[in-house]
Design an enzyme around this catalytic site. Structure first.
Site, PDB file in Angstrom:
ATOM      1  N   PHE A 156      49.401  18.142  28.423  1.00 39.90           N
ATOM      2  CA  PHE A 156      49.788  17.537  29.694  1.00 39.90           C
ATOM      3  C   PHE A 156      49.870  18.634  30.764  1.00 39.90           C
ATOM      4  O   PHE A 156      50.412  19.713  30.515  1.00 39.90           O
ATOM      5  CB  PHE A 156      51.139  16.842  29.521  1.00 39.90           C
ATOM      6  N   ASP A 171      56.838  19.295  22.984  1.00 39.34           N
ATOM      7  CA  ASP A 171      57.086  18.329  24.053  1.00 39.34           C
ATOM      8  C   ASP A 171      57.074  16.940  23.413  1.00 39.34           C
ATOM      9  O   ASP A 171      56.054  16.501  22.866  1.00 39.34           O
ATOM     10  CB  ASP A 171      56.005  18.466  25.134  1.00 39.34           C
ATOM     11  N   TYR A 210      62.722   8.847  31.002  1.00 30.81           N
ATOM     12  CA  TYR A 210      62.289   7.598  31.640  1.00 30.81           C
ATOM     13  C   TYR A 210      61.143   6.882  30.942  1.00 30.81           C
ATOM     14  O   TYR A 210      60.731   5.830  31.393  1.00 30.81           O
ATOM     15  CB  TYR A 210      61.921   7.848  33.113  1.00 30.81           C
ATOM     16  N   LYS A 211      60.621   7.452  29.853  1.00 35.17           N
ATOM     17  CA  LYS A 211      59.530   6.778  29.129  1.00 35.17           C
ATOM     18  C   LYS A 211      60.139   5.864  28.065  1.00 35.17           C
ATOM     19  O   LYS A 211      60.752   4.857  28.404  1.00 35.17           O
ATOM     20  CB  LYS A 211      58.565   7.826  28.576  1.00 35.17           C
ATOM     21  N   ARG A 233      44.705   3.037  29.002  1.00 32.34           N
ATOM     22  CA  ARG A 233      45.821   3.376  28.121  1.00 32.34           C
ATOM     23  C   ARG A 233      46.814   2.218  28.070  1.00 32.34           C
ATOM     24  O   ARG A 233      47.225   1.705  29.107  1.00 32.34           O
ATOM     25  CB  ARG A 233      46.494   4.628  28.673  1.00 32.34           C
TER      26      ARG A 233
HETATM   27  C1  LIG Z   1      55.521  12.454  31.290  1.00 35.05           C
HETATM   28  C2  LIG Z   1      55.385  13.826  30.759  1.00 35.05           C
HETATM   29  C3  LIG Z   1      56.107  14.886  31.304  1.00 35.05           C
HETATM   30  C4  LIG Z   1      56.921  14.617  32.540  1.00 35.05           C
HETATM   31  O1  LIG Z   1      57.412  15.721  33.158  1.00 35.05           O
HETATM   32  P1  LIG Z   1      58.345  15.495  34.433  1.00 35.05           P
HETATM   33  O2  LIG Z   1      58.877  16.821  34.727  1.00 35.05           O
HETATM   34  O3  LIG Z   1      59.375  14.482  34.064  1.00 35.05           O
HETATM   35  O4  LIG Z   1      57.506  14.943  35.539  1.00 35.05           O
HETATM   36  C5  LIG Z   1      56.030  16.115  30.690  1.00 35.05           C
HETATM   37  N1  LIG Z   1      55.236  16.309  29.603  1.00 35.05           N
HETATM   38  C6  LIG Z   1      54.505  15.299  29.079  1.00 35.05           C
HETATM   39  C7  LIG Z   1      53.675  15.542  27.879  1.00 35.05           C
HETATM   40  C8  LIG Z   1      54.556  14.041  29.636  1.00 35.05           C
HETATM   41  O5  LIG Z   1      53.825  13.053  29.133  1.00 35.05           O
END
Ligand SMILES: *Cc1c(COP(=O)(O)O)cnc(C)c1O
Length: 407
Positions: A134, A205, A230-231, A379
Site C-alpha cells: 500500500f 500492516d 475504520y475498515k 474490488r
Molecule cells: C487503508 C490502509 C492504510 C490507511 O492508512 P491511513 O493512515 O489511515 O490513511 C494503511 N495501510 C494499508 C495497507 C491500508 O489498506
C-alpha cells in the site's frame, strides 16, 4: 449465470448462519449492497448515541473533569486509549499493554518502523518490502529514510519472492498481510519465522486483517504491527488507528514521537521523557476523545463474536461470490485475481476488467457499492458481521447485469 430467485443452498446457508443476528447491530442504507466495509466499515447502531452522550454529557456538562471523572468505572477520558487498546488486543492475539491506539495508520507505521529499526541488528540498513505494498507504507519508509540522511535502502520485491530476498542483512521486513488490490493473504506466522531466523525484525500492516479474521500476533511471535480503525473495525471515517509492539521490545525500542501523553506521568510536566509502561508510551498526544469513543462503541459489536465463526463465514461468502461469477469469466473479460486457496485469501474478492472504472461506476449507480482500484481492479469487500449469502447473490446478479449492459 445466476438464477432469478435465491438458490436453496444459499438460503440454507443463511438459515444456519451463527452470525446472522449481528446484522441488526448495524445501520445499512436501504436499496444498497455495501461491499466496501474494507474501505469504510458500516455504522454500528449504538455509535451515534454514544458520540452524542460524550459530546453533550461529558464534554458539554462535565467539561475538563471528564479526563479523570469515572476512572473507577472505566469512563475517564485519560484511560480511553488503553480501554480501546484492550478491545483490539483480543482481536489480534496481543496483550492489552502491547497495543497503543491513536493517530492514523500512516503515523503509526512511522512509529513502529522507527522502533523496529531501533531494535534491528546493528549495521543492517535494508528495509525489505512488497513492491505492491500500500502506498502509505512505502511513502512512510521513504520519509523515514530521508530523515535518517538516506542511510537506509528500501528494497521492493514481489511478495512471492520475499523468501529469497530475506537474506541475513535485512534489518526490517515491512509487509501488509492482505493485499489491498488482490485480497491475497500472506502467512503471517510462517513469514515471521523465516524473517526471525535471519535476525530480521517484522512490521505487519493489518489494515485488511484486524476484524476481518482472527489474527494471532503473539502466536506468530510477531515484533511490530499497525492497523486501521475504520475498515473492518467499523470505527468511522478517520477513526484512530492502532499499533502493536511485542512486550520483549518495550525496553529497547525507541519512541520516535515521544509526546507527553506517552510519558509515565504526563502531569508531572517533567523536562525529560520517561516512557509510560508498555505500548502506552507510543500514544504521543492528547487522545482523540470523540473518535475514540466511536471506535470504543463500535468494537463492542465484536464482544460476543467467535472469530473462527467469522472467518468461516467470510470464506463462505467469498467462495459463493467467486462461484456465482465464475460463468461470467468465460463470457466477459473478467479475471479473478484473488487466490482460491482459503489460506491465501483475505475477506475480499477482486477481478481485473479492462473497463473496471466504468463497470464499478455502473454498479455503484445500481446500489452495489464496491471499489475501483487502479489500474483495472474491481474490488468487493465482504463483512461477515452484516452480509448474508442473499446479499452475495444480489451483488453477483448486479455484476452480471452491469457486464451484460456494457457488452
Ligand atoms: C487503508 C490502509 C492504510 C490507511 O492508512 P491511513 O493512515 O489511515 O490513511 C494503511 N495501510 C494499508 C495497507 C491500508 O489498506
Amino acid at each position: 449465470m445466476t438464477t432469478l430467485t435465491l438458490p436453496d443452498h444459499l438460503m440454507a446457508l443463511d438459515a444456519r448462519d451463527p452470525l446472522a443476528h449481528k446484522r441488526s447491530e448495524f445501520h445499512l442504507p436501504r436499496g444498497v449492497v455495501y461491499l466496501d466495509g474494507n474501505s469504510l466499515g458500516a455504522l454500528p447502531r449504538r455509535v451515534p448515541e454514544r458520540v452524542a452522550q460524550v459530546a453533550q454529557g461529558e464534554w458539554g456538562e462535565q467539561l475538563i473533569r471528564s479526563w479523570t471523572a469515572g476512572a473507577e468505572e472505566g469512563r475517564d477520558w485519560m484511560a480511553l486509549p488503553d480501554r480501546v487498546a484492550a478491545k483490539i488486543a483480543r482481536l489480534i492475539g496481543a496483550a492489552p499493554h502491547e497495543v497503543a491506539v491513536g493517530d492514523s495508520t500512516s503515523v503509526n507505521t512511522f512509529k513502529v518502523l522507527a522502533a523496529a529499526l531501533g531494535v534491528a541488528q546493528p549495521g543492517r540498513r535494508i528495509i525489505l518490502t512488497d513492491a505492491e505494498n500500500f502506498p502509505t507504507d512505502l511513502y512512510v519508509a521513504q520519509g523515514l529514510n530521508a530523515l535518517l540522511g538516506g542511510t537506509l535502502e528500501l528494497r521492493r520485491v514481489p511478495a512471492d519472492d520475499i523468501e529469497t530476498h530475506l537474506t541475513d542483512d535485512v534489518a526490517v521486513l515491512l509487509l501488509t498481510q492482505v493485499d489491498y488490490r488482490t485480497g491475497r493473504r500472506l502467512d503471517l506466522k510462517g513469514i515471521t519465522a523465516q524473517a526471525q531466523a535471519k535476525g530480521t525484525v517484522t512490521v505487519w500492516d493489518l489494515a485488511h486483517s484486524a476484524g476481518a479474521f482472527p489474527v494471532d500476533l503473539n502466536g506468530a511471535g510477531a515484533d511490530f504491527a499497525v492497523g486501521c480503525g475504520y475498515k473492518f473495525l467499523n470505527g468511522g471515517p478517520g477513526a484512530p488507528a492502532f499499533l502493536f509492539a511485542a512486550e520483549r521490545h518495550h525496553a529497547q525500542a525507541p519512541v520516535a514521537i515521544s509526546g507527553w501523553m506517552g510519558h509515565a506521568d504526563p502531569f508531572e510536566m517533567a523536562r525529560d521523557f520517561t516512557p509510560a509502561p508498555g505500548a502506552r508510551r507510543f500514544v504521543a498526544g492528547t487522545p482523540m476523545v470523540l473518535s475514540l469513543s466511536a471506535l470504543d462503541e463500535a468494537l463492542d459489536v465484536f464482544a460476543d463474536v467467535d472469530m473462527e465463526a467469522l472467518r468461516a463465514k467470510s470464506l463462505s461468502l467469498t467462495d459463493t461470490f467467486i462461484e456465482l461469477l465464475e460463468p461470467l469469466t468465460a463470457r466477459f473479460p473478467l479475471t479473478l485475481v484473488t487466490p482460491l486457496d482459503h489460506a491465501r485469501r483475505g475477506s475480499q474478492v477482486s477481478y481485473r476488467h479492462p473497463q473496471a472504472r466504468e463497470v464499478m461506476a455502473d454498479l455503484i449507480a445500481a446500489g452495489i457499492i464496491g471499489d475501483f482500484r487502479t489500474p483495472d481492479i474491481l474490488r468487493f469487500g465482504f463483512t461477515p458481521l452484516y452480509h448474508s449469502h442473499a446479499d452475495v447473490w444480489q451483488a453477483a446478479r448486479g455484476v452480471q447485469a452491469a457486464l451484460e449492459a456494457r457488452a
